[in-house]
Motif scaffolding. Sequence first.
Motif, PDB file in Angstrom:
ATOM      1  N   MET A 226      42.038  56.633 115.416  1.00 35.23           N
ATOM      2  CA  MET A 226      41.232  57.476 114.554  1.00 35.23           C
ATOM      3  C   MET A 226      40.310  56.584 113.730  1.00 35.23           C
ATOM      4  N   ARG A 227      39.038  56.864 113.803  1.00 36.30           N
ATOM      5  CA  ARG A 227      38.058  56.110 113.026  1.00 36.30           C
ATOM      6  C   ARG A 227      37.551  56.981 111.886  1.00 36.30           C
ATOM      7  N   ILE A 228      37.527  56.393 110.717  1.00 34.77           N
ATOM      8  CA  ILE A 228      37.037  57.103 109.537  1.00 34.77           C
ATOM      9  C   ILE A 228      35.768  56.399 109.067  1.00 34.77           C
ATOM     10  N   SER A 229      34.674  57.117 108.997  1.00 33.84           N
ATOM     11  CA  SER A 229      33.418  56.530 108.538  1.00 33.84           C
ATOM     12  C   SER A 229      33.461  56.330 107.030  1.00 33.84           C
ATOM     13  N   ALA A 230      32.606  55.462 106.538  1.00 33.75           N
ATOM     14  CA  ALA A 230      32.504  55.234 105.092  1.00 33.75           C
ATOM     15  C   ALA A 230      32.124  56.542 104.395  1.00 33.75           C
ATOM     16  N   LYS A 231      31.245  57.302 105.014  1.00 34.57           N
ATOM     17  CA  LYS A 231      30.813  58.567 104.421  1.00 34.57           C
ATOM     18  C   LYS A 231      31.991  59.525 104.247  1.00 34.57           C
ATOM     19  N   THR A 232      32.845  59.614 105.254  1.00 34.04           N
ATOM     20  CA  THR A 232      34.017  60.488 105.179  1.00 34.04           C
ATOM     21  C   THR A 232      34.985  59.987 104.119  1.00 34.04           C
ATOM     22  N   GLU A 233      35.199  58.690 104.072  1.00 33.41           N
ATOM     23  CA  GLU A 233      36.099  58.129 103.065  1.00 33.41           C
ATOM     24  C   GLU A 233      35.570  58.405 101.654  1.00 33.41           C
ATOM     25  N   TYR A 234      34.282  58.203 101.444  1.00 36.99           N
ATOM     26  CA  TYR A 234      33.689  58.476 100.130  1.00 36.99           C
ATOM     27  C   TYR A 234      33.802  59.952  99.775  1.00 36.99           C
ATOM     28  N   ALA A 235      33.616  60.827 100.757  1.00 38.33           N
ATOM     29  CA  ALA A 235      33.735  62.265 100.507  1.00 38.33           C
ATOM     30  C   ALA A 235      35.155  62.611 100.074  1.00 38.33           C
ATOM     31  N   CYS A 236      36.136  62.045 100.748  1.00 38.33           N
ATOM     32  CA  CYS A 236      37.534  62.313 100.401  1.00 38.33           C
ATOM     33  C   CYS A 236      37.878  61.758  99.024  1.00 38.33           C
ATOM     34  N   ILE A 237      37.349  60.591  98.693  1.00 37.13           N
ATOM     35  CA  ILE A 237      37.555  60.016  97.362  1.00 37.13           C
ATOM     36  C   ILE A 237      36.955  60.938  96.303  1.00 37.13           C
ATOM     37  N   ALA A 238      35.738  61.407  96.551  1.00 36.56           N
ATOM     38  CA  ALA A 238      35.071  62.291  95.592  1.00 36.56           C
ATOM     39  C   ALA A 238      35.861  63.590  95.403  1.00 36.56           C
ATOM     40  N   VAL A 239      36.308  64.186  96.494  1.00 42.23           N
ATOM     41  CA  VAL A 239      37.068  65.433  96.397  1.00 42.23           C
ATOM     42  C   VAL A 239      38.396  65.189  95.686  1.00 42.23           C
ATOM     43  N   LEU A 240      39.010  64.048  95.915  1.00 37.45           N
ATOM     44  CA  LEU A 240      40.258  63.721  95.215  1.00 37.45           C
ATOM     45  C   LEU A 240      40.017  63.592  93.712  1.00 37.45           C
ATOM     46  N   GLU A 241      38.911  62.991  93.327  1.00 35.83           N
ATOM     47  CA  GLU A 241      38.552  62.907  91.898  1.00 35.83           C
ATOM     48  C   GLU A 241      38.325  64.303  91.308  1.00 35.83           C
ATOM     49  N   LEU A 242      37.643  65.146  92.059  1.00 34.06           N
ATOM     50  CA  LEU A 242      37.400  66.518  91.594  1.00 34.06           C
ATOM     51  C   LEU A 242      38.710  67.293  91.515  1.00 34.06           C
ATOM     52  N   ALA A 243      39.594  67.047  92.453  1.00 32.14           N
ATOM     53  CA  ALA A 243      40.899  67.719  92.455  1.00 32.14           C
ATOM     54  C   ALA A 243      41.712  67.318  91.226  1.00 32.14           C
ATOM     55  N   ALA A 244      41.603  66.061  90.834  1.00 31.92           N
ATOM     56  CA  ALA A 244      42.345  65.574  89.664  1.00 31.92           C
ATOM     57  C   ALA A 244      41.868  66.258  88.383  1.00 31.92           C
ATOM     58  N   GLN A 245      40.626  66.692  88.370  1.00 31.67           N
ATOM     59  CA  GLN A 245      40.066  67.339  87.176  1.00 31.67           C
ATOM     60  C   GLN A 245      40.040  68.863  87.283  1.00 31.67           C
ATOM     61  N   TYR A 246      40.548  69.395  88.388  1.00 31.62           N
ATOM     62  CA  TYR A 246      40.495  70.843  88.604  1.00 31.62           C
ATOM     63  C   TYR A 246      41.253  71.568  87.489  1.00 31.62           C
ATOM     64  N   GLY A 247      40.637  72.611  86.974  1.00 29.69           N
ATOM     65  CA  GLY A 247      41.285  73.422  85.953  1.00 29.69           C
ATOM     66  C   GLY A 247      41.051  72.938  84.530  1.00 29.69           C
ATOM     67  N   THR A 248      40.408  71.792  84.356  1.00 27.86           N
ATOM     68  CA  THR A 248      40.158  71.280  83.004  1.00 27.86           C
ATOM     69  C   THR A 248      38.900  71.888  82.397  1.00 27.86           C
ATOM     70  N   GLY A 249      38.057  72.449  83.251  1.00 25.03           N
ATOM     71  CA  GLY A 249      36.791  72.995  82.767  1.00 25.03           C
ATOM     72  C   GLY A 249      35.726  71.926  82.591  1.00 25.03           C
ATOM     73  N   GLN A 250      36.067  70.693  82.873  1.00 24.69           N
ATOM     74  CA  GLN A 250      35.130  69.586  82.728  1.00 24.69           C
ATOM     75  C   GLN A 250      34.614  69.143  84.102  1.00 24.69           C
ATOM     76  N   PRO A 251      33.327  69.288  84.345  1.00 26.93           N
ATOM     77  CA  PRO A 251      32.797  68.799  85.619  1.00 26.93           C
ATOM     78  C   PRO A 251      32.840  67.273  85.659  1.00 26.93           C
ATOM     79  N   VAL A 252      32.913  66.731  86.843  1.00 26.20           N
ATOM     80  CA  VAL A 252      32.977  65.286  87.030  1.00 26.20           C
ATOM     81  C   VAL A 252      31.582  64.783  87.387  1.00 26.20           C
ATOM     82  N   ARG A 253      31.150  63.761  86.702  1.00 28.31           N
ATOM     83  CA  ARG A 253      29.827  63.187  86.957  1.00 28.31           C
ATOM     84  C   ARG A 253      29.874  62.227  88.146  1.00 28.31           C
ATOM     85  N   ILE A 254      28.788  62.218  88.859  1.00 27.66           N
ATOM     86  CA  ILE A 254      28.671  61.323  90.006  1.00 27.66           C
ATOM     87  C   ILE A 254      28.854  59.875  89.574  1.00 27.66           C
TER      88      ILE A 254
END
Length: 145
Positions: A1-29
């Motif tokens: 299984m090959r994971i592109s950098a783009k896919t890895e970055y997307a998963c990292i970003a979604v994981l960061e957003l998941a960590a803040q889910y429900g706080t009402g605070q958006p996450v900045r890029i």
Amino acid sequence: MRISAKTEYACIAVLELAAQYGTGQPVRIRKIAERHAVPPRFLVQILLQLKGAGLVLSTRGAAGGYHLARPPEQVSLGEVMEVIEGGASDGESRTPNASSESPAVKVLNEAWEQVRMKEREMLRHITFADLLERAKTQEQQMYYI
């Protein structure tokens, strides 16, 4: 299984957003980019792609940023990967430089397809809530000097 950098970055970003889910605070890029050494311009493109697929929402303004559109329990690793990578190409599993009429090649291609199906199934069952729990476990096991 090959994971592109783009896919890895997307998963990292979604994981960061998941960590803040429900706080009402958006996450900045910028926060995601700095924390994980991801090029901000690349991250903008990725988040726009995820937004187009309905996985993330954006908030404009000085206090703006991104947040998950659904709870982390309802967003799978496979779903994010499919949005970023698209569907698996048909030629991906084929044995290169071999006659597709050969019985050996046919059974190998069937085996590759079975592996890809299992892989996709597993990825659909791993949610970002699961990954958050794993990350918390990792943090608890780290030693600080």
